[in-house]
Design an enzyme around this catalytic site. Structure first.
Site, short mmCIF file in Angstrom:
data_model
loop_
_atom_site.label_atom_id
_atom_site.label_comp_id
_atom_site.label_asym_id
_atom_site.label_seq_id
_atom_site.Cartn_x
_atom_site.Cartn_y
_atom_site.Cartn_z
N ARG A 112 0.84 -1.20 0.00
CA ARG A 112 0.00 0.00 0.00
C ARG A 112 0.87 1.24 0.00
O ARG A 112 2.01 1.22 0.46
CB ARG A 112 -0.93 0.01 1.21
CG ARG A 112 -0.26 0.01 2.60
CD ARG A 112 0.19 1.36 3.09
NE ARG A 112 0.50 1.37 4.51
CZ ARG A 112 1.29 2.25 5.09
NH1 ARG A 112 1.92 3.16 4.37
NH2 ARG A 112 1.51 2.22 6.40
N GLU A 211 -6.41 7.30 7.89
CA GLU A 211 -5.26 8.05 8.41
C GLU A 211 -4.72 9.03 7.36
O GLU A 211 -4.25 10.12 7.68
CB GLU A 211 -4.18 7.07 8.85
CG GLU A 211 -2.95 7.73 9.39
CD GLU A 211 -1.94 6.70 9.91
OE1 GLU A 211 -2.34 5.74 10.58
OE2 GLU A 211 -0.74 6.88 9.62
N ARG A 215 -5.43 5.61 0.75
CA ARG A 215 -4.50 4.49 0.89
C ARG A 215 -4.78 3.62 -0.32
O ARG A 215 -5.89 3.08 -0.46
CB ARG A 215 -4.75 3.71 2.18
CG ARG A 215 -4.23 4.41 3.44
CD ARG A 215 -2.71 4.30 3.52
NE ARG A 215 -2.12 5.10 4.59
CZ ARG A 215 -1.81 4.64 5.80
NH1 ARG A 215 -2.05 3.40 6.12
NH2 ARG A 215 -1.25 5.43 6.69
N CYS A 257 1.27 10.78 9.40
CA CYS A 257 2.21 10.22 10.37
C CYS A 257 3.62 10.26 9.77
O CYS A 257 3.81 9.84 8.62
CB CYS A 257 1.83 8.77 10.69
SG CYS A 257 3.00 7.94 11.78
N THR A 259 6.10 8.44 10.05
CA THR A 259 6.68 7.14 9.65
C THR A 259 6.35 6.81 8.20
O THR A 259 6.99 5.95 7.61
CB THR A 259 6.17 5.97 10.52
OG1 THR A 259 4.76 5.83 10.30
CG2 THR A 259 6.45 6.19 11.98
N ARG A 266 4.14 0.59 2.35
CA ARG A 266 4.37 -0.57 3.23
C ARG A 266 4.07 -1.82 2.41
O ARG A 266 2.94 -2.04 1.98
CB ARG A 266 3.47 -0.52 4.47
CG ARG A 266 3.88 -1.56 5.51
CD ARG A 266 3.18 -1.32 6.83
NE ARG A 266 1.90 -1.97 6.91
CZ ARG A 266 1.70 -3.24 7.31
NH1 ARG A 266 2.73 -4.01 7.65
NH2 ARG A 266 0.49 -3.74 7.36
N ARG A 295 4.58 -7.06 12.44
CA ARG A 295 3.27 -6.71 13.00
C ARG A 295 2.47 -7.98 13.20
O ARG A 295 2.83 -9.04 12.69
CB ARG A 295 2.50 -5.77 12.05
CG ARG A 295 3.11 -4.39 11.91
CD ARG A 295 2.23 -3.43 11.10
NE ARG A 295 2.88 -2.13 10.95
CZ ARG A 295 2.34 -1.07 10.38
NH1 ARG A 295 1.10 -1.12 9.90
NH2 ARG A 295 2.99 0.08 10.28
N GLU A 300 -1.21 -3.18 12.52
CA GLU A 300 -0.48 -2.48 13.55
C GLU A 300 -1.17 -2.62 14.91
O GLU A 300 -2.40 -2.58 15.01
CB GLU A 300 -0.41 -1.01 13.18
CG GLU A 300 0.45 -0.25 14.13
CD GLU A 300 1.04 0.97 13.47
OE1 GLU A 300 0.30 1.69 12.83
OE2 GLU A 300 2.25 1.15 13.61
P1 ADP Z 1 -1.44 -0.22 7.01
O1 ADP Z 1 -0.86 -1.37 6.31
O2 ADP Z 1 -2.34 0.53 6.11
O3 ADP Z 1 -0.38 0.61 7.66
P2 ADP Z 1 -2.47 -2.00 9.11
O4 ADP Z 1 -1.16 -2.44 9.63
O5 ADP Z 1 -3.54 -1.67 10.10
O6 ADP Z 1 -2.37 -0.68 8.21
O7 ADP Z 1 -3.01 -3.12 8.13
C1 ADP Z 1 -4.23 -2.94 7.47
C2 ADP Z 1 -4.88 -4.26 7.13
O8 ADP Z 1 -4.13 -4.92 6.13
C3 ADP Z 1 -4.94 -5.23 8.31
O9 ADP Z 1 -6.17 -5.91 8.28
C4 ADP Z 1 -3.82 -6.20 8.01
O10 ADP Z 1 -4.00 -7.48 8.57
C5 ADP Z 1 -3.92 -6.25 6.50
N1 ADP Z 1 -2.69 -6.76 5.88
C6 ADP Z 1 -1.45 -6.25 5.97
N2 ADP Z 1 -0.57 -6.97 5.27
C7 ADP Z 1 -1.27 -7.99 4.72
C8 ADP Z 1 -0.94 -9.09 3.87
N3 ADP Z 1 0.32 -9.28 3.43
N4 ADP Z 1 -1.93 -9.94 3.52
C9 ADP Z 1 -3.19 -9.75 3.94
N5 ADP Z 1 -3.57 -8.72 4.71
C10 ADP Z 1 -2.63 -7.85 5.10
C1 CIR Z 2 2.13 5.17 17.42
O1 CIR Z 2 2.82 6.15 17.67
O2 CIR Z 2 2.35 4.04 17.90
C2 CIR Z 2 0.99 5.35 16.47
N1 CIR Z 2 0.73 6.76 16.34
C3 CIR Z 2 1.33 4.72 15.12
C4 CIR Z 2 2.65 5.14 14.55
C5 CIR Z 2 3.08 4.51 13.26
N2 CIR Z 2 2.04 3.96 12.49
C6 CIR Z 2 1.37 4.52 11.50
O3 CIR Z 2 1.65 5.56 10.98
N3 CIR Z 2 0.35 3.82 11.04
#
Ligand code: ADP
Ligand code: CIR
Length: 343
Positions: A112, A211, A215, A257, A259, A266, A295, A300
């Site tokens: 993404r 966020e 996305r 954010c 990061t 990501r 993660r 996250e």
């Molecule tokens: P982001 O990736 O947008 O930073 P999250 O870590 O919250 O946010 O992940 C968003 C969603 O994508 C979650 O449901 C997570 O389990 C899913 N996800 C992340 N990576 C994968 C993957 N490789 N396969 C399937 N689902 C994924």
């Molecule tokens: C934190 O500080 O833990 C949250 N604000 C998430 C920080 C990084 N993640 C993100 O941008 N999704």
């Protein structure tokens, strides 16, 4: 506002870098869209277990509040004030033959990017009317996509709880009520103005006004990372002709954010590593070496289940998109080799 009471055991980057000196310099400043230090740090103060703890209200926040953001950006990305970001969307340059053609380890791959609309505040500082205007403009652009990217927009407002929960459980949709985003001001007037666009197969998805304002997501079962990357780049290029993205030569794509700055990318796999999971030191030695983040299975701030992890690139700024995916790919190859050796 007075200097906040930061607990001694707080390990966030906010607690580390918001020294009394930095606070004094920044406490009365305002960004172009009126964002203040109090708003930037609210998420980290309300959530003392944050990893980072700060959110920007607009592109200008990164300049005006640089005394706080710069050291955080430096520590997270290894990217200094004099550095310039670089982009490379040439999919031919990614060397990523499927690391798991038998499908023993990798359940799915997802890549993404975050994007925000140029000349608008970021989510934490948006007004209700601006959020709706952004949703409407993005959806108009998405509705012109063709071929594999053709799909439909599903607003969160009016979506049944069953449909919403199924989409979250199956990893397609963002969760509701995230406390970090809530304290950053990102959940105001929820659920209005938010939604998800996806194609029929749910291999191409766009989250609207979470966020970040966009996305853009490509995902599918298995480990064909190059196919996922290629679909994503096609989508970014197509959407970019309809929606002007916020970008700076120094910080790359601007995100709420810090990061996510730079590539805002990501790239992750869901991967089952039951033996490595029994030796987290060995596991973490590999993920550190390849600049990877671990993660849990629901993204996250979630936990692993059944030895399945979400493994992704950690660095996003000062490296290209191709390098970000290559970080993930090289690390995943090393993890699979280590897992096989432990069997
Ligand atoms: P982001 O990736 O947008 O930073 P999250 O870590 O919250 O946010 O992940 C968003 C969603 O994508 C979650 O449901 C997570 O389990 C899913 N996800 C992340 N990576 C994968 C993957 N490789 N396969 C399937 N689902 C994924
Ligand atoms: C934190 O500080 O833990 C949250 N604000 C998430 C920080 C990084 N993640 C993100 O941008 N999704």
């Amino acid at each position: 506002m007075n200097y906040p009471n930061l607990p001694k055991d707080c390990t966030s980057m906010l607690c580390k870098h918001l020294t009394p000196e930095v606070f004094e310099i920044l406490k009365d400043k305002k960004s172009a869209h009126g964002f203040t230090l109090e708003q930037i740090i609210n998420s980290g103060l309300k959530n003392i277990d944050s990893g980072i703890g700060v959110y920007a209200g607009d592109q200008d926040s990164y300049a005006v509040f640089g005394a706080l953001f710069d050291p955080i950006i430096e520590e997270y990305h290894g990217f200094g004030e004099e550095d310039a970001h670089k982009s490379n969307l040439n999919t031919d340059e990614l060397n990523a033959p499927n690391p798991d053609p038998e499908g023993e380890f990798i359940l799915s791959t997802r890549i993404r990017v975050g994007r925000n609309v140029d000349n608008m505040p970021l989510g934490p500082a948006l007004s209700q009317a601006q959020r709706l205007e952004i949703e409407s403009n993005i959806v108009s652009g998405l509705n012109t996509l063709e071929g594999e990217l053709e799909g439909e927009y599903y607003p969160l407002l009016g979506m049944s709880k069953e449909v919403q929960e199924a989409l979250i459980k199956d990893h397609f949709l963002f969760k509701e009520g995230d406390r970090f985003l809530d304290a950053a001001g990102l959940n105001r007037e929820w659920p209005e103005g938010r939604g998800i666009y996806h194609n029929n197969d749910k291999t191409f998805l766009v989250w609207v006004n979470e966020e970040d304002q966009l996305r853009i997501i490509s995902m599918q079962a298995g480990g064909d990372i190059k196919e996922v990357f290629t679909r994503l780049i096609n989508a970014i290029n197509s959407i970019g002709t309809k929606v002007p993205f916020s970008y700076s030569d120094h910080l790359g794509y601007i995100t709420s954010c810090p990061t996510n700055l730079g590539t805002a990318m990501r790239a992750s796999v869901h991967i089952t590593l039951p033996n490595l999971a029994k030796d987290m030191d060995a596991f973490k030695a590999i993920t550190d070496k390849y600049h990877l983040q671990i993660r849990g299975i629901h993204g996250e701030h979630s936990q692993s289940e059944g030895g399945v992890y979400d493994i992704s690139n950690r660095r996003r700024l000062g490296i290209t998109e191709v390098e970000a995916v290559q970080d993930m790919y090289d690390g995943v190859v090393a993890l699979i080799t280590a897992e096989k050796a432990l069997r």
